[in-house]
Design a protein around this motif. Structure first.
Motif, PDB file in Angstrom:
ATOM      1  N   GLU A  17       0.829  -1.215   0.000  1.00  0.00           N
ATOM      2  CA  GLU A  17       0.000   0.000   0.000  1.00  0.00           C
ATOM      3  C   GLU A  17       0.860   1.261   0.000  1.00  0.00           C
ATOM      4  O   GLU A  17       0.509   2.253  -0.644  1.00  0.00           O
ATOM      5  N   ALA A  18       1.955   1.224   0.729  1.00  0.00           N
ATOM      6  CA  ALA A  18       2.818   2.407   0.827  1.00  0.00           C
ATOM      7  C   ALA A  18       3.450   2.738  -0.526  1.00  0.00           C
ATOM      8  O   ALA A  18       3.580   3.912  -0.883  1.00  0.00           O
ATOM      9  N   ILE A  19       3.826   1.715  -1.276  1.00  0.00           N
ATOM     10  CA  ILE A  19       4.380   1.939  -2.620  1.00  0.00           C
ATOM     11  C   ILE A  19       3.311   2.585  -3.501  1.00  0.00           C
ATOM     12  O   ILE A  19       3.560   3.595  -4.167  1.00  0.00           O
ATOM     13  N   ALA A  20       2.109   2.028  -3.479  1.00  0.00           N
ATOM     14  CA  ALA A  20       1.003   2.566  -4.290  1.00  0.00           C
ATOM     15  C   ALA A  20       0.728   4.030  -3.932  1.00  0.00           C
ATOM     16  O   ALA A  20       0.538   4.866  -4.819  1.00  0.00           O
ATOM     17  N   LYS A  21       0.736   4.326  -2.634  1.00  0.00           N
ATOM     18  CA  LYS A  21       0.439   5.686  -2.164  1.00  0.00           C
ATOM     19  C   LYS A  21       1.441   6.710  -2.718  1.00  0.00           C
ATOM     20  O   LYS A  21       1.058   7.813  -3.101  1.00  0.00           O
ATOM     21  N   GLU A  22       2.719   6.337  -2.774  1.00  0.00           N
ATOM     22  CA  GLU A  22       3.743   7.272  -3.262  1.00  0.00           C
ATOM     23  C   GLU A  22       3.568   7.572  -4.756  1.00  0.00           C
ATOM     24  O   GLU A  22       3.797   8.701  -5.198  1.00  0.00           O
ATOM     25  N   PHE A  23       3.171   6.559  -5.531  1.00  0.00           N
ATOM     26  CA  PHE A  23       2.921   6.792  -6.958  1.00  0.00           C
ATOM     27  C   PHE A  23       1.629   7.593  -7.142  1.00  0.00           C
ATOM     28  O   PHE A  23       1.572   8.516  -7.957  1.00  0.00           O
ATOM     29  N   GLU A  24       0.626   7.243  -6.346  1.00  0.00           N
ATOM     30  CA  GLU A  24      -0.684   7.911  -6.422  1.00  0.00           C
ATOM     31  C   GLU A  24      -0.551   9.407  -6.138  1.00  0.00           C
ATOM     32  O   GLU A  24      -1.086  10.234  -6.867  1.00  0.00           O
ATOM     33  N   ARG A  25       0.163   9.748  -5.084  1.00  0.00           N
ATOM     34  CA  ARG A  25       0.247  11.171  -4.706  1.00  0.00           C
ATOM     35  C   ARG A  25       1.026  11.999  -5.714  1.00  0.00           C
ATOM     36  O   ARG A  25       0.922  13.223  -5.737  1.00  0.00           O
ATOM     37  N   ARG A  26       1.813  11.327  -6.552  1.00  0.00           N
ATOM     38  CA  ARG A  26       2.521  12.030  -7.626  1.00  0.00           C
ATOM     39  C   ARG A  26       1.791  11.896  -8.964  1.00  0.00           C
ATOM     40  O   ARG A  26       2.305  12.302 -10.000  1.00  0.00           O
ATOM     41  N   SER A  27       0.617  11.273  -8.932  1.00  0.00           N
ATOM     42  CA  SER A  27      -0.183  11.031 -10.148  1.00  0.00           C
ATOM     43  C   SER A  27       0.601  10.290 -11.220  1.00  0.00           C
ATOM     44  O   SER A  27       0.491  10.582 -12.406  1.00  0.00           O
ATOM     45  N   ILE A  28       1.404   9.307 -10.791  1.00  0.00           N
ATOM     46  CA  ILE A  28       2.158   8.471 -11.730  1.00  0.00           C
ATOM     47  C   ILE A  28       1.441   7.126 -11.812  1.00  0.00           C
ATOM     48  O   ILE A  28       1.345   6.406 -10.823  1.00  0.00           O
ATOM     49  N   ARG A  29       0.947   6.791 -12.996  1.00  0.00           N
ATOM     50  CA  ARG A  29       0.173   5.555 -13.154  1.00  0.00           C
ATOM     51  C   ARG A  29       0.888   4.538 -14.026  1.00  0.00           C
ATOM     52  O   ARG A  29       0.346   3.480 -14.341  1.00  0.00           O
ATOM     53  N   LYS A  30       2.103   4.886 -14.437  1.00  0.00           N
ATOM     54  CA  LYS A  30       2.926   3.948 -15.203  1.00  0.00           C
ATOM     55  C   LYS A  30       4.361   4.152 -14.751  1.00  0.00           C
ATOM     56  O   LYS A  30       4.905   5.261 -14.877  1.00  0.00           O
ATOM     57  N   GLY A  31       4.952   3.088 -14.215  1.00  0.00           N
ATOM     58  CA  GLY A  31       6.315   3.244 -13.721  1.00  0.00           C
ATOM     59  C   GLY A  31       6.914   1.943 -13.250  1.00  0.00           C
ATOM     60  O   GLY A  31       6.300   0.874 -13.348  1.00  0.00           O
ATOM     61  N   ALA A  32       8.126   2.066 -12.751  1.00  0.00           N
ATOM     62  CA  ALA A  32       8.847   0.921 -12.203  1.00  0.00           C
ATOM     63  C   ALA A  32       9.489   1.388 -10.904  1.00  0.00           C
ATOM     64  O   ALA A  32       9.650   2.590 -10.675  1.00  0.00           O
ATOM     65  N   PHE A  33       9.851   0.434 -10.050  1.00  0.00           N
ATOM     66  CA  PHE A  33      10.419   0.836  -8.756  1.00  0.00           C
ATOM     67  C   PHE A  33      11.297  -0.257  -8.176  1.00  0.00           C
ATOM     68  O   PHE A  33      11.248  -1.423  -8.589  1.00  0.00           O
ATOM     69  N   SER A  34      12.092   0.156  -7.204  1.00  0.00           N
ATOM     70  CA  SER A  34      12.796  -0.789  -6.348  1.00  0.00           C
ATOM     71  C   SER A  34      12.728  -0.258  -4.925  1.00  0.00           C
ATOM     72  O   SER A  34      12.553   0.950  -4.711  1.00  0.00           O
ATOM     73  N   VAL A  35      12.810  -1.164  -3.967  1.00  0.00           N
ATOM     74  CA  VAL A  35      12.781  -0.806  -2.548  1.00  0.00           C
ATOM     75  C   VAL A  35      13.872  -1.599  -1.841  1.00  0.00           C
ATOM     76  O   VAL A  35      14.035  -2.799  -2.106  1.00  0.00           O
ATOM     77  N   ILE A  36      14.605  -0.920  -0.956  1.00  0.00           N
ATOM     78  CA  ILE A  36      15.473  -1.635  -0.021  1.00  0.00           C
ATOM     79  C   ILE A  36      15.138  -1.161   1.379  1.00  0.00           C
ATOM     80  O   ILE A  36      14.565  -0.079   1.563  1.00  0.00           O
ATOM     81  N   GLY A  37      15.497  -1.968   2.371  1.00  0.00           N
ATOM     82  CA  GLY A  37      15.188  -1.628   3.755  1.00  0.00           C
ATOM     83  C   GLY A  37      14.948  -2.883   4.557  1.00  0.00           C
ATOM     84  O   GLY A  37      15.678  -3.867   4.398  1.00  0.00           O
ATOM     85  N   ALA A  38      13.935  -2.848   5.419  1.00  0.00           N
ATOM     86  CA  ALA A  38      13.627  -4.003   6.265  1.00  0.00           C
ATOM     87  C   ALA A  38      12.140  -4.020   6.590  1.00  0.00           C
ATOM     88  O   ALA A  38      11.480  -2.973   6.581  1.00  0.00           O
ATOM     89  N   VAL A  39      11.642  -5.206   6.856  1.00  0.00           N
ATOM     90  CA  VAL A  39      10.227  -5.376   7.221  1.00  0.00           C
ATOM     91  C   VAL A  39      10.131  -6.148   8.533  1.00  0.00           C
ATOM     92  O   VAL A  39      11.038  -6.902   8.905  1.00  0.00           O
ATOM     93  N   ARG A  40       9.014  -5.931   9.235  1.00  0.00           N
ATOM     94  CA  ARG A  40       8.818  -6.584  10.542  1.00  0.00           C
ATOM     95  C   ARG A  40       8.400  -8.035  10.375  1.00  0.00           C
ATOM     96  O   ARG A  40       8.738  -8.893  11.182  1.00  0.00           O
ATOM     97  N   LYS A  41       7.594  -8.311   9.352  1.00  0.00           N
ATOM     98  CA  LYS A  41       7.226  -9.660   8.945  1.00  0.00           C
ATOM     99  C   LYS A  41       6.794  -9.593   7.500  1.00  0.00           C
ATOM    100  O   LYS A  41       6.655  -8.489   6.944  1.00  0.00           O
ATOM    101  N   THR A  42       6.574 -10.743   6.886  1.00  0.00           N
ATOM    102  CA  THR A  42       6.380 -10.771   5.433  1.00  0.00           C
ATOM    103  C   THR A  42       5.326 -11.799   5.045  1.00  0.00           C
ATOM    104  O   THR A  42       5.257 -12.871   5.646  1.00  0.00           O
ATOM    105  N   VAL A  43       4.544 -11.456   4.044  1.00  0.00           N
ATOM    106  CA  VAL A  43       3.687 -12.455   3.404  1.00  0.00           C
ATOM    107  C   VAL A  43       4.087 -12.512   1.925  1.00  0.00           C
ATOM    108  O   VAL A  43       4.021 -11.501   1.221  1.00  0.00           O
ATOM    109  N   LEU A  44       4.529 -13.706   1.508  1.00  0.00           N
ATOM    110  CA  LEU A  44       4.901 -13.920   0.114  1.00  0.00           C
ATOM    111  C   LEU A  44       3.908 -14.881  -0.533  1.00  0.00           C
ATOM    112  O   LEU A  44       3.407 -15.803   0.128  1.00  0.00           O
ATOM    113  N   GLY A  45       3.649 -14.657  -1.808  1.00  0.00           N
ATOM    114  CA  GLY A  45       2.747 -15.524  -2.555  1.00  0.00           C
ATOM    115  C   GLY A  45       3.482 -16.277  -3.643  1.00  0.00           C
ATOM    116  O   GLY A  45       4.493 -15.802  -4.175  1.00  0.00           O
TER     117      GLY A  45
END
Ligand code: ZN
Length: 136
Positions: A17-45
Motif C-alpha cells: 500500500e505504501a508503494i502505491a500511495k507514493e505513486f498515487e500522490r505524484r499522479s504516476i500511473r505507469k512506472g517501475a520501482f525498487s525498494v530496499i530496507g527491512a520489514v517486521r514480517k512478510t507475506v509472500l505468494g
C-alpha cells in the motif's frame, strides 16, 4: 512529466500500500520501482499455475529487504502495484515471491521511476488465470 523520485516509506505501513500511495500522490500511473530496507514480517505468494491460485506463506520475523522490484499500471481504473520481494532473516537465508498485503515496514527506501506513454491496463487473462496487461 513526473521526475524519478526517492521516498522513505512510513514505519508500520503495509509495504504494498505504501508503494502505491507514493505513486498515487505524484499522479504516476505507469512506472517501475525498487525498494530496499527491512520489514517486521512478510507475506509472500506463489502462483500455482495448475490450480490457478496463489498460495501464501507468512514469515513472522524481522527481515532485510534484499530486493524488491516491480511495476505500476492500472486495473479497473485504479493504480495497481505488482511487486516481487526477496527477504533475508538472521540466518541470511533468502526467501522470495510475490509481495502480498500484510507486510509491515520497519524501514523502507523507495526509488520510483515514471515511464511516459500509454498506461497498461490489467484485464483478466484466461490462459494464465491472472489479471495481466492487455496484448498490444
Ligand atoms: Zn507476481
Amino acid at each position: 512529466m513526473a521526475e524519478p523520485f526517492l521516498a522513505r516509506l512510513k514505519m508500520d505501513d503495509d509495504l504494498l500500500e505504501a508503494i502505491a500511495k507514493e505513486f498515487e500522490r505524484r499522479s504516476i500511473r505507469k512506472g517501475a520501482f525498487s525498494v530496499i530496507g527491512a520489514v517486521r514480517k512478510t507475506v509472500l505468494g506463489y502462483y500455482d499455475s495448475d490450480k490457478r491460485q496463489y498460495f501464501n506463506r507468512d514469515f513472522d520475523f524481522h527481515s532485510e529487504i534484499v530486493s524488491c522490484q516491480g511495476n505500476v499500471s492500472e486495473k479497473d481504473g485504479e493504480i495497481f502495484v505488482h511487486a516481487h520481494l526477496i527477504i533475508a532473516g538472521t540466518d541470511f537465508q533468502c526467501y522470495g515471491g510475490h509481495l502480498m498485503p500484510g507486510t509491515p515496514i520497519f524501514l523502507a527506501e523507495l526509488h520510483g521511476t515514471p515511464i511516459p506513454g500509454e498506461v497498461p491496463k490489467r484485464v483478466f487473462d484466461d490462459p494464465t488465470g491472472l489479471f495481466a496487461w492487455e496484448w498490444k
